[in-house]
Design an enzyme around this catalytic site. Structure first.
Site, short mmCIF file in Angstrom:
data_model
loop_
_atom_site.label_atom_id
_atom_site.label_comp_id
_atom_site.label_asym_id
_atom_site.label_seq_id
_atom_site.Cartn_x
_atom_site.Cartn_y
_atom_site.Cartn_z
N ASP A 96 54.91 27.82 47.77
CA ASP A 96 55.82 27.68 46.63
C ASP A 96 56.67 28.91 46.34
OD1 ASP A 96 53.96 29.50 45.76
OD2 ASP A 96 52.92 28.10 44.43
N GLU A 118 50.69 22.97 52.65
CA GLU A 118 50.18 23.02 51.26
C GLU A 118 51.14 22.26 50.33
OE1 GLU A 118 49.87 26.53 48.35
OE2 GLU A 118 48.02 26.73 49.49
N GLU A 132 57.36 28.73 40.52
CA GLU A 132 56.71 28.07 41.64
C GLU A 132 56.70 26.54 41.55
OE1 GLU A 132 55.54 30.74 40.08
OE2 GLU A 132 55.15 32.28 41.57
N HIS A 205 48.92 38.79 38.58
CA HIS A 205 50.29 39.07 39.02
C HIS A 205 51.32 38.03 38.62
CE1 HIS A 205 49.33 36.14 42.19
NE2 HIS A 205 50.63 36.03 42.38
N ARG A 207 54.26 36.00 37.09
CA ARG A 207 55.47 36.36 36.36
C ARG A 207 55.43 35.94 34.89
NH1 ARG A 207 60.33 37.68 39.43
NH2 ARG A 207 59.34 37.71 41.45
N HIS A 238 48.43 44.50 42.42
CA HIS A 238 49.64 43.95 43.05
C HIS A 238 50.74 45.01 42.96
CE1 HIS A 238 53.14 41.34 43.60
NE2 HIS A 238 52.34 40.35 43.98
C1 UD1 Z 1 55.64 36.29 44.87
C2 UD1 Z 1 55.80 34.79 44.67
C3 UD1 Z 1 54.55 34.21 44.01
C4 UD1 Z 1 53.31 34.60 44.77
C5 UD1 Z 1 53.26 36.10 44.98
C6 UD1 Z 1 52.12 36.45 45.87
C7 UD1 Z 1 58.11 34.09 44.23
C8 UD1 Z 1 59.14 33.83 43.21
N1 UD1 Z 1 56.92 34.52 43.78
O1 UD1 Z 1 55.55 36.87 43.58
O2 UD1 Z 1 54.65 32.79 43.96
O3 UD1 Z 1 52.18 34.21 44.02
O4 UD1 Z 1 54.47 36.54 45.62
O5 UD1 Z 1 51.75 37.80 45.71
O6 UD1 Z 1 58.33 33.89 45.41
N2 UD1 Z 1 56.48 44.57 45.75
C9 UD1 Z 1 56.37 45.71 46.52
N3 UD1 Z 1 55.72 45.62 47.73
C10 UD1 Z 1 55.18 44.47 48.19
C11 UD1 Z 1 55.31 43.32 47.41
C12 UD1 Z 1 55.96 43.39 46.20
O7 UD1 Z 1 56.83 46.77 46.14
O8 UD1 Z 1 54.60 44.46 49.29
C13 UD1 Z 1 57.16 44.66 44.43
C14 UD1 Z 1 58.68 44.79 44.54
O9 UD1 Z 1 59.14 45.59 43.48
C15 UD1 Z 1 59.15 43.35 44.29
C16 UD1 Z 1 58.14 42.90 43.26
O10 UD1 Z 1 56.90 43.47 43.69
O11 UD1 Z 1 60.49 43.28 43.83
C17 UD1 Z 1 58.03 41.42 43.08
O12 UD1 Z 1 57.89 40.76 44.32
P1 UD1 Z 1 58.36 39.21 44.45
O13 UD1 Z 1 58.15 38.76 45.84
O14 UD1 Z 1 59.71 39.02 43.84
O15 UD1 Z 1 57.40 38.45 43.46
P2 UD1 Z 1 55.85 38.42 43.34
O16 UD1 Z 1 55.55 38.67 41.91
O17 UD1 Z 1 55.20 39.24 44.36
N1 UDP Z 2 44.52 39.20 48.68
C1 UDP Z 2 44.41 40.31 49.53
N2 UDP Z 2 44.26 41.55 48.96
C2 UDP Z 2 44.26 41.72 47.61
C3 UDP Z 2 44.40 40.59 46.77
C4 UDP Z 2 44.55 39.34 47.34
O1 UDP Z 2 44.41 40.16 50.75
O2 UDP Z 2 44.15 42.85 47.17
C5 UDP Z 2 44.67 37.86 49.29
C6 UDP Z 2 43.73 36.80 48.75
O3 UDP Z 2 42.51 36.79 49.47
C7 UDP Z 2 44.52 35.52 48.95
C8 UDP Z 2 45.96 35.97 48.80
O4 UDP Z 2 45.96 37.38 48.94
O5 UDP Z 2 44.34 35.00 50.25
C9 UDP Z 2 46.47 35.57 47.45
O6 UDP Z 2 47.69 36.21 47.23
P1 UDP Z 2 48.30 36.36 45.78
O7 UDP Z 2 47.21 36.33 44.76
O8 UDP Z 2 49.18 37.54 45.83
O9 UDP Z 2 49.25 35.07 45.66
P2 UDP Z 2 49.03 33.53 45.22
O10 UDP Z 2 47.95 32.96 46.04
O11 UDP Z 2 48.73 33.54 43.76
O12 UDP Z 2 50.36 32.94 45.47
#
Ligand code: UD1
Ligand code: UDP
Length: 366
Positions: A96, A118, A132, A205, A207, A238
């Site tokens: 999603d 999924e 999502e 984490h 939003r 996160h």
């Molecule tokens: C995204 C997904 C969410 C998912 C999550 C998993 C969207 C809209 N949201 O949310 O559905 O649950 O990923 O974790 O697609 N950042 C870093 N390094 C990283 C990752 C993130 O610095 O490796 C920071 C950056 O500032 C980035 C921010 O996190 O802009 C947000 O990342 P983003 O992918 O927009 O949204 P998530 O909250 O991670």
């Molecule tokens: N996960 C990980 N390291 C962490 C936290 C989560 O590898 O420190 C893994 C977790 O086991 C799961 C996935 O990340 O498989 C979930 O990701 P996240 O919670 O970021 O996203 P969501 O599933 O809510 O979209």
């Protein structure tokens, strides 16, 4: 040879698609291309590394603090060029995220069939999860084939008018991933939790919780740790700066709460498997704790993983501080019957063979 392009961009997509990529490659019937959008960076790269998967393309779109529209536009543009050049027979997306939605939309524009891994998870509330829920419903409209993890997910898709013949019930590939990680012998991070202590794993984490709700979640965790002196909490943070700001403000100075950089998936799964209680708003972690039978407080008002609630392992506390604290106090109380009732593994999300079923279905389709 027909070709399949797998698109991924965030940590959970990598974890849930790597087992499928390996199965596709192992069959040797298709040219398999992996396209990373780089929506995440560090968190994505460590997950790919754990499964030894190297993307063929990397759009590298992550920028700190970019808006949802910006990231959507950057992914659309990047994928558009790759699909134009590669013209795969099928594009696979998962879940999603913005990556999944933008890749599905671009494939649709190119009239390339989309397979959605999924598929069919729903809350039917557009603001929970945001964005999502919109992504999921939109991807279902754009997809030709739907890999539903459960019977309930299939029912949602049928109710929405998707043809039964386009839906396959496969289980969730996250259970395939768990099978792989928990049997890995290569060095992973060990956690020195004293024998006499109970481990709580906490993640947040979403939003829609940013601001006061996420601070309330951290305050609830802190008060649970303060109430029970045998608790150690590990809190992987996160990378989103909003999460880190709230954690730094609320959790500092409590030695039994360890905030850590997100462990890569092999270490994280080993950590989860040792937990007494998990408190999370993550989707993937809910599926994993159900498979492992680890009682879990879900810090949301609704979940699209209702199967885990029915299995008894997940309990919804809402995202308010008081609700989380109250449920946590009850579950952590000595000899809690409520806790014991929750502590049983369930295969509702899969048996570890989802990737095999998905590739079988793809073989029928192509
Ligand atoms: C995204 C997904 C969410 C998912 C999550 C998993 C969207 C809209 N949201 O949310 O559905 O649950 O990923 O974790 O697609 N950042 C870093 N390094 C990283 C990752 C993130 O610095 O490796 C920071 C950056 O500032 C980035 C921010 O996190 O802009 C947000 O990342 P983003 O992918 O927009 O949204 P998530 O909250 O991670
Ligand atoms: N996960 C990980 N390291 C962490 C936290 C989560 O590898 O420190 C893994 C977790 O086991 C799961 C996935 O990340 O498989 C979930 O990701 P996240 O919670 O970021 O996203 P969501 O599933 O809510 O979209």
């Amino acid at each position: 040879m027909e070709s399949v392009m797998v698109v991924l961009g965030t940590r959970p997509e990598a974890i849930k698609l790597c087992p499928l990529i390996k199965e596709l490659k192992q069959r040797g019937k298709y040219e398999v291309r992996v396209c990373s959008t780089g929506q995440h960076r560090a968190m994505l790269d460590s997950a790919l590394e754990a499964f030894d998967v190297k993307p063929d393309f990397d759009l590298d779109v992550m920028r700190t603090g970019q808006t949802l529209s910006t990231v959507t536009a950057r992914i659309l543009k990047g994928i558009d060029e790759i699909l134009e050049a590669e013209r795969p027979s099928l594009v696979l997306v998962q879940g999603d995220t913005t990556t999944a939605f933008a890749a599905a939309l671009s494939a649709f524009h190119h009239r390339i069939p989309v397979g959605h891994v999924e598929a069919g998870l729903r809350t039917y509330h557009m603001d929970s999860l945001f964005p999502e829920e919109f992504h999921r419903q939109a991807i279902s409209l754009l997809s030709s084939v739907h890999f539903a993890p459960t019977v309930s997910a299939k029912k949602n898709l049928v109710k929405e008018g998707r043809a039964e013949s386009s839906i396959f019930i496969t289980g969730n590939t996250v259970v395939d991933a768990l099978r792989f990680t928990l049997t890995q012998k290569k060095p992973y991070r060990r956690w020195s939790i004293p024998e006499a202590c109970r481990l709580v794993v906490f993640t947040a984490h979403r939003r829609e919780s940013f601001g006061e709700p996420i601070r309330g979640m951290f305050r609830a965790l802190r008060s649970l740790v303060e109430a029970y002196p045998d608790i150690i909490a590990i809190c992987p943070l996160h990378h989103n700066p909003e999460v880190r700001r709230a954690a730094a403000e609320i959790l500092k100075g409590e030695p039994r709460i360890r905030t850590v950089e997100p462990p890569e998936i092999v270490s994280f799964h080993h950590l989860l498997s040792k937990a007494y209680l998990v408190i999370t708003d993550s989707g993937g972690i809910q599926e994993e704790t159900v498979a492992l039978g680890i009682p879990t407080i879900v810090t949301r008002y609704s979940t699209e993983r209702q199967e885990g609630i029915r299995a008894g392992v997940l309990r919804l506390a809402g995202s308010g501080e008081e609700g989380i604290r109250e449920l946590g106090m009850r579950l952590l109380a000595p000899k809690s019957e409520e806790y014991e009732f929750m502590k049983k593994p369930s295969a509702v999300f899969g048996d570890g063979n989802a990737s095999v079923r998905i590739v079988d279905a793809i073989e029928k389709m192509l």
